[in-house]
Scaffold this active site. Structure first.
Site, PDB file in Angstrom:
ATOM      1  CE1 TYR A 184      -3.592   2.640   0.663  1.00 45.84           C
ATOM      2  CE2 TYR A 184      -2.279   3.286   2.571  1.00 45.84           C
ATOM      3  CZ  TYR A 184      -3.324   3.531   1.694  1.00 45.84           C
ATOM      4  OH  TYR A 184      -4.090   4.668   1.839  1.00 45.84           O
ATOM      5  CE  LYS A 188      -2.899   5.398  -2.539  1.00 43.26           C
ATOM      6  NZ  LYS A 188      -4.057   6.207  -3.006  1.00 43.26           N
TER       7      LYS A 188
END
Length: 318
Positions: A184, A188
């Site tokens: 993740y 991002k």
């Protein structure tokens, strides 16, 4: 005075796309833009979900009537992403704002049919391809309006701090041996880097601007800890993230999704944004900030852009 969506001007005649707009932050970004008379396309995984979002927006703001549309696309299927962009191009001749909001967080390891880890594709690769396909219309639109009218904003996360030490692992972007939160974090971080490279290529003072090919203002936004469906889908979020959300709830610090959308609205449509704000990382509400050192690494941003472009060419999308 802090920014509030009521401060937005009349957006009649402006056209926006918001990805991941059937719930959470994206839904409220789309709703607020429509409230101010913009024409807004909601990106959804199905026509039914998209139609449900439009009904909800009209219930929130009864003055919104015809200025809404749906683009059906599944971020885990790259051909869907291109098809959605082409559907938009068949309907509209201008695009003033793109909010790349759709995302998943800390999900179980899964590879897509396109051959990428699901978080990496959903959060980065698909948005890169979608944006690339829409760049020509945005650049052309920018020539017709005052500087700063056309903008791209990414919804990123403070979770980019959880990216691997290298920032982006080009030897294994799937991070097959990494944790869900590292995957993740990498995706991002990629959002921040893509916004930065778009600013470098197309922002104020860029080569595109200097030769009159168009200018686009960009930003990346960390919305803070917000109550959205994202947490519920974070199947493998580490204990400290779940704990942080729980503590924030107890202290009244986890904001409702509408308020979590305000910084994105500021970046995509507020007249208060200046050209020196292009390429900037923002935190709530509408505050200039700074990402990690990797998020400021333009050499890494250029390498990511080259990697993604090569991948999309190899897949036959460029």
């Amino acid at each position: 005075m802090a920014f509030h969506p009521d401060d937005l001007p009349d957006l009649s005649g402006k056209v926006y796309i918001v990805t991941g707009a059937t719930a959470g932050i994206g839904y409220h970004v789309a709703a607020r833009l429509a409230q101010h008379s913009a024409r807004v396309y909601v990106c959804a995984r199905s026509e039914a979900r998209g139609s449900g979002a439009l009904e909800g927006i009209r219930a929130l703001y009864p003055s919104v009537t015809m200025n809404l549309g749906v683009l059906v696309m599944d971020h885990t299927v790259l051909s869907d992403v291109v098809a959605a962009a082409k559907t938009f191009l068949s309907k509209e001749t201008e695009l003033h704002g793109l909010v790349n909001n759709a995302g998943i967080m800390a999900t179980t390891y899964k590879m897509t049919t396109d051959g990428y880890e699901a978080q990496w594709q959903t959060n980065h690769v698909s948005h890169w391809l979608f944006t690339h396909t829409l760049l020509p219309i945005m650049l052309e639109t920018s020539k017709k309006y005052p500087a700063g009218t056309v903008r791209i904003s990414y919804v990123t996360s403070g979770g980019h701090l959880m990216a691997p030490k290298a920032g982006i692992d080009f030897t294994d972007t799937s991070l097959s041996n990494g944790s869900p939160i590292a995957r993740y974090g990498q995706s991002k971080l990629a959002n921040i880097l893509h916004a930065s490279i778009l600013h470098q290529k197309y922002g104020p003072g860029s080569p595109s601007d200097r030769v009159g090919k168009g200018v686009i203002w960009t930003s990346s936004v960390h919305p803070g800890i917000v109550k959205t469906e994202l947490d519920g889908r974070a199947q493998e979020a580490p204990w400290f993230l779940r704990g942080a959300s729980a503590i924030a709830d107890m202290m009244g610090g986890r904001w409702p999704a509408d308020k979590g959308a305000w910084t994105s609205l500021y970046c995509i449509a507020s007249p208060e944004i200046k050209k020196e704000d292009s390429g900037v990382y923002f935190e709530r509400i509408a505050k200039r900030s700074s990402p990690s050192s990797k998020g400021r690494d333009m050499t890494l941003a250029e390498a990511l852009d080259e990697w993604t472009q090569n991948e999309m060419a190899r897949k036959g999308f460029l």
